[in-house]
Design an enzyme around this catalytic site. Structure first.
Site, PDB file in Angstrom:
ATOM      1  N   GLY A 107       0.772  -1.244   0.000  1.00 43.45           N
ATOM      2  CA  GLY A 107       0.000   0.000   0.000  1.00 43.45           C
ATOM      3  C   GLY A 107       0.799   1.287   0.000  1.00 43.45           C
ATOM      4  CB  ALA A 108       4.419   2.062  -0.192  1.00 43.76           C
ATOM      5  CD1 TRP A 109       4.618   2.831  -4.923  1.00 44.62           C
ATOM      6  CD2 TRP A 109       3.730   2.841  -6.986  1.00 44.62           C
ATOM      7  NE1 TRP A 109       5.644   2.717  -5.824  1.00 44.62           N
ATOM      8  CE2 TRP A 109       5.128   2.718  -7.089  1.00 44.62           C
ATOM      9  CE3 TRP A 109       2.964   2.852  -8.143  1.00 44.62           C
ATOM     10  CZ2 TRP A 109       5.783   2.638  -8.323  1.00 44.62           C
ATOM     11  CZ3 TRP A 109       3.613   2.760  -9.380  1.00 44.62           C
ATOM     12  CH2 TRP A 109       5.010   2.657  -9.460  1.00 44.62           C
ATOM     13  CG  ASP A 135      -1.598  -6.838  -4.585  1.00 43.72           C
ATOM     14  OD1 ASP A 135      -0.693  -6.048  -4.915  1.00 43.72           O
ATOM     15  OD2 ASP A 135      -1.391  -8.074  -4.446  1.00 43.72           O
ATOM     16  CG  ASP A 152      -5.497 -12.085 -11.744  1.00 42.82           C
ATOM     17  OD1 ASP A 152      -5.023 -11.075 -12.314  1.00 42.82           O
ATOM     18  OD2 ASP A 152      -5.193 -13.252 -12.055  1.00 42.82           O
ATOM     19  CG  ASP A 177       5.562  -1.087  -7.971  1.00 44.28           C
ATOM     20  OD1 ASP A 177       6.455  -1.212  -8.836  1.00 44.28           O
ATOM     21  OD2 ASP A 177       5.806  -1.016  -6.750  1.00 44.28           O
ATOM     22  CE  LYS A 217       7.578  -4.001 -10.208  1.00 41.39           C
ATOM     23  NZ  LYS A 217       8.248  -3.467  -9.053  1.00 41.39           N
TER      24      LYS A 217
HETATM   25  C1  LIG Z   1       6.218  -4.806  -5.868  1.00 41.04           C
HETATM   26  S1  LIG Z   1       4.662  -5.197  -5.184  1.00 41.04           S
HETATM   27  C2  LIG Z   1       3.838  -3.651  -5.218  1.00 41.04           C
HETATM   28  C3  LIG Z   1       4.271  -2.685  -4.129  1.00 41.04           C
HETATM   29  C4  LIG Z   1       3.318  -1.501  -4.060  1.00 41.04           C
HETATM   30  N1  LIG Z   1       3.466  -0.633  -5.217  1.00 41.04           N
HETATM   31  C5  LIG Z   1       3.557  -0.652  -2.831  1.00 41.04           C
HETATM   32  O1  LIG Z   1       4.109   0.437  -2.980  1.00 41.04           O
HETATM   33  O2  LIG Z   1       3.183  -1.045  -1.731  1.00 41.04           O
HETATM   34  C6  LIG Z   1       3.925  -6.063  -6.528  1.00 41.04           C
HETATM   35  C7  LIG Z   1       2.493  -6.532  -6.250  1.00 41.04           C
HETATM   36  O3  LIG Z   1       1.900  -6.931  -7.486  1.00 41.04           O
HETATM   37  C8  LIG Z   1       0.883  -7.856  -7.139  1.00 41.04           C
HETATM   38  N2  LIG Z   1       0.393  -8.541  -8.354  1.00 41.04           N
HETATM   39  C9  LIG Z   1       1.081  -9.359  -9.189  1.00 41.04           C
HETATM   40  N3  LIG Z   1       0.280  -9.833 -10.164  1.00 41.04           N
HETATM   41  C10 LIG Z   1      -0.956  -9.298  -9.951  1.00 41.04           C
HETATM   42  C11 LIG Z   1      -2.221  -9.420 -10.607  1.00 41.04           C
HETATM   43  N4  LIG Z   1      -2.364 -10.180 -11.700  1.00 41.04           N
HETATM   44  N5  LIG Z   1      -3.278  -8.736 -10.099  1.00 41.04           N
HETATM   45  C12 LIG Z   1      -3.137  -7.981  -8.996  1.00 41.04           C
HETATM   46  N6  LIG Z   1      -1.961  -7.820  -8.325  1.00 41.04           N
HETATM   47  C13 LIG Z   1      -0.887  -8.470  -8.783  1.00 41.04           C
HETATM   48  C14 LIG Z   1       1.575  -8.752  -6.143  1.00 41.04           C
HETATM   49  O4  LIG Z   1       0.641  -9.471  -5.367  1.00 41.04           O
HETATM   50  C15 LIG Z   1       2.393  -7.747  -5.330  1.00 41.04           C
HETATM   51  O5  LIG Z   1       1.732  -7.385  -4.139  1.00 41.04           O
END
Ligand SMILES: C[S@@+](CC[C@H](N)C(=O)[O-])C[C@H]1O[C@@H](n2cnc3c(N)ncnc32)[C@H](O)[C@@H]1O
Length: 269
Positions: A107-109, A135, A152, A177, A217
């Protein structure tokens, strides 16, 4: 399978005070954080019983100035600084905008987005924005944000729910991200992330407002050109951005596309 589309609410949680009022403020902070690295000591005890790879990860983590800064600023993780920096440079977020944050956990973004678009209404003199985070994982509630989780992004049911939840059914900014679980096989991980970004891009005509912004990203690699080509065709400007908080040794880069041209024959901005 309605439980998959559980909305995690808008309850109160710790929202950090807006810290970086200007690019200069952010830069000063980054310099101080980097200097702080030299004074940052770790105790030997946390290394006991760990493998070499774990030891290496822990050392890097404990020395990382952005990890420390995230703690000080109450951000949920260090990635907040990537968005803060990209936002300072490219003015992605402003009060009143509607933001869709894909891959939002922890949740930082979303924290940064809530501050910058005034989604919690903290500034009564500015327009109030909206932040929707999605997420696969659970996300703890954050004041000013709505979370759709676990969900998803590529699932059509999630897509319909996103449209329902966004005011007017559209976002002004889509942030991603997202990252699939890494296998460690570089080419495979790259292909999977590009596919994920392309799936998200397929949603853009029905979710992004004309003239809107798309930031995602990627991990650089042989298929990046497919994503870049789509962005160049569908947006007036597209560029690659590598924020300082993104580790130099990582192939991670962000693609920022602005001024969405709009769905052919659809809404005009
Ligand atoms: C690097 S983290 C994101 C960090 C976030 N931007 C933050 O600042 O807190 C990547 C996230 O992408 C999510 N993710 C990956 N594939 C996904 C999908 N198909 N649908 C939703 N979320 C997904 C993962 O569960 C993970 O929590």
């Amino acid at each position: 399978m309605e439980h998959l589309l559980h909305v995690c609410g808008r309850r109160s949680s710790q929202t950090p005070a807006p810290f970086f009022g200007s690019e200069k403020g952010l830069r000063t902070y980054l310099v101080l954080a980097r200097k702080g690295r030299q004074r940052f000591h770790t105790t030997g005890s946390c290394y006991k019983g760990r493998t070499g790879a774990e030891h290496l990860w822990l050392t890097r983590h404990l020395r990382d100035p952005f990890v420390k800064a995230a703690k000080v600023e109450s951000y949920r993780c260090r990635s907040a600084f990537k968005l803060l920096e990209m936002n300072e440079r490219h003015q992605i977020l402003r009060p009143g905008l509607r933001v869709l944050d894909c891959g939002a956990a922890p949740g930082a973004w979303s924290q940064v987005a809530v501050q910058r678009v005034n989604a919690a209404g903290t500034d009564p003199s500015a327009p109030v924005g909206f932040v929707l985070g999605v997420d696969l994982l659970h996300i703890f509630p954050l004041e000013g944000a709505t979370f759709l989780c676990p969900a998803d992004v590529t699932d059509p049911r999630t897509f319909r729910k996103i449209q329902e939840l966004l005011p007017g059914g559209r976002a002004d900014v889509i942030l991603s991200d997202m990252a699939p679980n890494a296998t460690g096989i570089r080419g495979l991980d790259h292909d999977r992330l590009i596919s994920l970004c392309l799936s998200l891009l397929d949603m853009v005509p029905d979710v992004l407002h004309p003239r809107g912004t798309f930031l995602c990203k990627t991990w650089a690699g042989s298929q990046s050109h497919r994503l870049q080509k789509r962005l160049t065709e569908e947006f007036q400007n597209a560029r690659t951005v590598k924020p300082e908080a993104s580790r130099k040794e990582s192939s991670e880069v962000y693609l920022l596309a602005t001024q969405y041209r709009g769905k052919p024959g659809g809404l005009k901005g």
